[in-house]
Design a protein around this motif. Structure first.
Motif, mmCIF file in Angstrom:
data_model
loop_
_atom_site.group_PDB
_atom_site.id
_atom_site.type_symbol
_atom_site.label_atom_id
_atom_site.label_comp_id
_atom_site.label_asym_id
_atom_site.label_seq_id
_atom_site.Cartn_x
_atom_site.Cartn_y
_atom_site.Cartn_z
ATOM 1 N N GLN A 122 0.847 -1.193 0.040
ATOM 2 C CA GLN A 122 0.140 0.019 -0.078
ATOM 3 C C GLN A 122 0.714 1.265 -0.231
ATOM 4 O OE1 GLN A 122 -2.479 -0.258 3.317
ATOM 5 N NE2 GLN A 122 -0.598 -0.746 4.657
ATOM 6 N N TRP A 123 0.161 2.428 -0.222
ATOM 7 C CA TRP A 123 1.022 3.534 -0.037
ATOM 8 C C TRP A 123 1.011 4.240 1.254
ATOM 9 C CZ3 TRP A 123 3.497 5.612 -4.342
ATOM 10 C CH2 TRP A 123 3.024 4.869 -5.684
ATOM 11 N N GLU A 136 -1.462 5.595 6.175
ATOM 12 C CA GLU A 136 -1.956 5.192 4.737
ATOM 13 C C GLU A 136 -2.565 5.895 3.882
ATOM 14 O OE1 GLU A 136 -3.969 3.283 1.580
ATOM 15 O OE2 GLU A 136 -4.960 3.876 3.338
ATOM 16 N N SER A 160 -11.084 4.333 -1.340
ATOM 17 C CA SER A 160 -10.442 3.007 -0.999
ATOM 18 C C SER A 160 -9.652 2.726 -2.423
ATOM 19 C CB SER A 160 -11.326 1.928 -0.800
ATOM 20 O OG SER A 160 -12.195 1.617 -1.659
ATOM 21 N N ALA A 161 -8.638 1.849 -2.347
ATOM 22 C CA ALA A 161 -7.787 1.553 -3.266
ATOM 23 C C ALA A 161 -8.530 0.763 -4.331
ATOM 24 C CB ALA A 161 -6.609 0.607 -2.687
#
Length: 109
Positions: free
Chosen positions: A79-80, A88, A108-109
């Motif tokens: 994750q970033w 995050e 969200s991703a």
């Protein structure tokens, strides 16, 4: 991470932000405007405040500027994550967008 890998992952992040804005506009009264220009997405809120997300290819980072401040993120393999260990990307985006919109928003991703 190679430049190509960075750009692939970073483009997916920007697309997730854009799609999140579309979803939130359908599901809430947020009235978000997402404008994309190359490696940058600008979110504009009803109160005219903005969040700017842009890619920093030489550093392999994604930067976010919000009323709360400026933040840098690197991909950790999953994750970033904030480069200062503060959390995050999507959790931060949700928090800062909620603050600026005045209603709960979740990205969200």
């Amino acid at each position: 991470m190679t430049d190509l890998e960075f750009m692939d992952r970073a483009e997916k992040l920007l697309l997730a932000v854009e799609q999140g804005c579309d979803r939130l506009n359908e599901d809430t009264d947020a009235d978000l405007d997402a404008q994309r220009s190359g490696g940058m997405v600008t979110l504009t809120f009803r109160n005219h405040s903005q969040i700017v997300i842009n890619l920093q290819k030489p550093l392999h980072e994604v930067w976010m500027a919000a009323r709360a401040g400026g933040f840098h993120y690197r991909f950790d393999g999953a994750q970033w994550m904030d480069t200062k260990g503060a959390g995050e990307f999507f959790a931060h985006l949700s928090r800062y967008a909620s603050e600026q919109a005045g209603l709960p928003l979740a990205f969200s991703a």
